[in-house]
Design a protein around this motif. Structure first.
Motif, mmCIF file in Angstrom:
data_model
loop_
_atom_site.group_PDB
_atom_site.id
_atom_site.type_symbol
_atom_site.label_atom_id
_atom_site.label_comp_id
_atom_site.label_asym_id
_atom_site.label_seq_id
_atom_site.Cartn_x
_atom_site.Cartn_y
_atom_site.Cartn_z
ATOM 1 N N MET A 1 0.838 -1.188 0.000
ATOM 2 C CA MET A 1 0.000 0.000 0.000
ATOM 3 C C MET A 1 0.871 1.235 0.000
ATOM 4 O O MET A 1 1.140 1.836 1.026
ATOM 5 C CB MET A 1 -0.932 -0.028 1.220
ATOM 6 C CG MET A 1 -2.164 -0.877 1.022
ATOM 7 S SD MET A 1 -3.210 -0.249 -0.305
ATOM 8 C CE MET A 1 -3.757 1.291 0.408
ATOM 9 N N GLY B 1 -2.969 0.833 -5.759
ATOM 10 C CA GLY B 1 -2.110 1.577 -4.844
ATOM 11 C C GLY B 1 -2.466 3.048 -4.891
ATOM 12 O O GLY B 1 -3.494 3.452 -5.451
ATOM 13 N N GLN C 1 -8.527 3.803 4.869
ATOM 14 C CA GLN C 1 -7.779 3.025 3.885
ATOM 15 C C GLN C 1 -8.363 1.625 3.746
ATOM 16 O O GLN C 1 -8.420 1.074 2.645
ATOM 17 C CB GLN C 1 -6.307 2.959 4.278
ATOM 18 C CG GLN C 1 -5.539 4.232 3.999
ATOM 19 C CD GLN C 1 -4.093 4.153 4.477
ATOM 20 O OE1 GLN C 1 -3.676 3.165 5.082
ATOM 21 N NE2 GLN C 1 -3.328 5.205 4.215
ATOM 22 N N LEU D 1 -9.665 0.387 0.201
ATOM 23 C CA LEU D 1 -8.963 -0.767 -0.347
ATOM 24 C C LEU D 1 -9.911 -1.950 -0.552
ATOM 25 O O LEU D 1 -9.903 -2.600 -1.601
ATOM 26 C CB LEU D 1 -7.817 -1.167 0.574
ATOM 27 C CG LEU D 1 -7.023 -2.404 0.183
ATOM 28 C CD1 LEU D 1 -6.360 -2.216 -1.177
ATOM 29 C CD2 LEU D 1 -5.976 -2.718 1.241
ATOM 30 N N VAL E 1 0.656 -9.236 -2.889
ATOM 31 C CA VAL E 1 0.829 -8.116 -1.966
ATOM 32 C C VAL E 1 2.303 -7.959 -1.640
ATOM 33 O O VAL E 1 2.980 -8.937 -1.282
ATOM 34 C CB VAL E 1 0.041 -8.354 -0.656
ATOM 35 C CG1 VAL E 1 0.327 -7.250 0.347
ATOM 36 C CG2 VAL E 1 -1.445 -8.433 -0.939
ATOM 37 N N THR F 1 4.925 -6.377 0.975
ATOM 38 C CA THR F 1 4.952 -5.871 2.335
ATOM 39 C C THR F 1 6.389 -5.775 2.817
ATOM 40 O O THR F 1 7.220 -6.595 2.406
ATOM 41 C CB THR F 1 4.139 -6.781 3.276
ATOM 42 O OG1 THR F 1 4.124 -6.217 4.591
ATOM 43 C CG2 THR F 1 4.698 -8.185 3.342
ATOM 44 N N ILE G 1 -3.118 -3.796 4.770
ATOM 45 C CA ILE G 1 -3.380 -4.584 3.575
ATOM 46 C C ILE G 1 -3.572 -6.076 3.842
ATOM 47 O O ILE G 1 -4.419 -6.721 3.216
ATOM 48 C CB ILE G 1 -2.254 -4.373 2.532
ATOM 49 C CG1 ILE G 1 -2.495 -5.179 1.257
ATOM 50 C CG2 ILE G 1 -0.904 -4.732 3.121
ATOM 51 C CD1 ILE G 1 -3.743 -4.798 0.521
ATOM 52 N N ALA H 1 -6.571 -8.270 2.276
ATOM 53 C CA ALA H 1 -6.270 -9.181 1.169
ATOM 54 C C ALA H 1 -6.706 -10.604 1.488
ATOM 55 O O ALA H 1 -7.195 -11.331 0.603
ATOM 56 C CB ALA H 1 -4.775 -9.138 0.858
#
Length: 350
Positions: free
Chosen positions: A1, A29, A74, A78, A93, A95, A101, A105
């Motif tokens: 993100m 994003g 967010q 998202l 993803v 990270t 996130i 996800a």
């Protein structure tokens, strides 16, 4: 993100999946900056931007409330985006950042019957540690990463050291996927160098015009349609950064002071530091007070094409990234290698 344009590894993934595996790719994003032409011109790649969260001024200076407010909205933006794009076969993803996130996800992968893949390029909790955040915040982030990270179907990571570490730490089995520079990263032609130096501040010279049809920069000159390197050109050093706490530019500035006293007019140096981030203004204020005689330091945020040309034109590359975890690898070194640029960097176990 994060900003799509500032995530080269995810852009690499998108281009590879679209061109080599013929997947349709949806990049999700934040906006900001320009994505690579390979992204924007590819009909198989679609970009979806998350709306930035505007924090009310009443809580903007209260760290915990500010973060909670941002995380809440967010999560909403998202989740809505991931549920409304065409149903994917995989969600990939990168990270950190893991919050917010990972759990979103996971939920979307369950609701939409697809596989979740995590690309680990560092640990978020270690970044918070070096940033001086409170222990309880670091512990909470550690729990979040370690707990939700185990729900993914597949895992990538950036080094063998990280592969062993994440298996021992959280019992996660990851495949090492090393970064490689795209073919576009290569030494720059004289034409490309001259164009770059003419338009960028770090390439300027007091008298840019020789006569009609001719031009000169600090590094190159063009006469009678011929471009050549100036014999008195300065040494060009480049460093790429995100201006974060895991890169200490005080070390570089201290070295520049020593070098400035040592060279005593034998030659000139131009140091270009590219990138943007939270600590840029802090270091720019330090640069203003260095009072160097033979060294000029510039900060810039370049387009993708200009950044590649700069790396391909430089004499020395410097990477001050020191991993907060000790197990990740900086991608900027890979880009420098692609341009055949001699590079100075920290040595650590990864």
């Amino acid at each position: 993100m994060g900003e799509i344009a500032r995530s080269p590894r995810m852009q690499y993934h998108a281009v590879s999946l679209a061109n080599q595996a013929s997947y349709n790719v949806d990049l999700v994003g934040f906006s900001g900056g320009e994505c690579w032409p390979e992204i924007t011109s590819n009909p198989k790649i679609q970009q979806h931007y998350i709306q930035p969260v505007q924090v009310p001024t009443s809580i903007a200076n209260i760290y915990v409330l500010e973060k909670l407010y941002k995380v809440f909205f967010q999560i909403f933006y998202l989740f809505w985006t991931l549920m409304t794009i065409p149903r994917p076969d995989f969600i990939l993803v990168q990270t950190p950042p893991a919050i917010p996130i990972l759990h979103i996800a996971i939920l979307v992968s369950w609701f939409r019957w697809c596989k979740l893949v995590i690309d680990w390029h560092n640990y978020g909790f270690t970044i918070l540690q070096v940033s001086g955040k409170a222990n309880w915040i670091v512990s909470l982030y550690y729990f979040y990463e370690s707990f939700f990270g185990r729900f993914a179907n597949y895992h990538f990571c950036v080094s063998n050291t990280m592969k062993e570490d994440i298996r021992n730490k959280w019992n996660i089995n990851a495949i090492v996927l090393y970064d490689r520079p795209p073919e576009i990263f290569k030494p720059a032609s004289l034409v490309s160098q001259h164009k770059l130096f003419l338009k960028q501040k770090f390439g300027k010279t007091p008298n840019p015009l020789l006569n009609a049809g001719s031009s000169v920069t600090a590094f190159t000159k063009k006469e009678h349609r011929e471009i050549e390197i100036r014999k008195d050109r300065p040494v060009l050093i480049v460093s790429s950064t995100s201006w974060t706490a895991d890169e200490d530019f005080e070390i570089l500035f201290s070295a520049m002071r020593i070098i400035d006293n040592y060279i005593k007019g034998k030659f000139q140096i131009r140091l270009v530091i590219t990138g943007k981030g939270d600590m840029r203004a802090h270091y720019e204020a330090i640069i203003q007070n260095l009072n160097l005689t033979h060294i000029k330091i510039y900060t810039a945020y370049l387009s993708y094409e200009d950044y590649i040309t700069l790396l391909g034109s430089a004499d020395i590359g410097i990477c001050l990234h020191y991993s907060s975890s000790g197990v990740d690898l900086p991608m900027k070194i890979v880009d420098m290698y692609g341009c055949h640029l001699p590079t100075l960097a920290y040595s650590y176990k990864a």
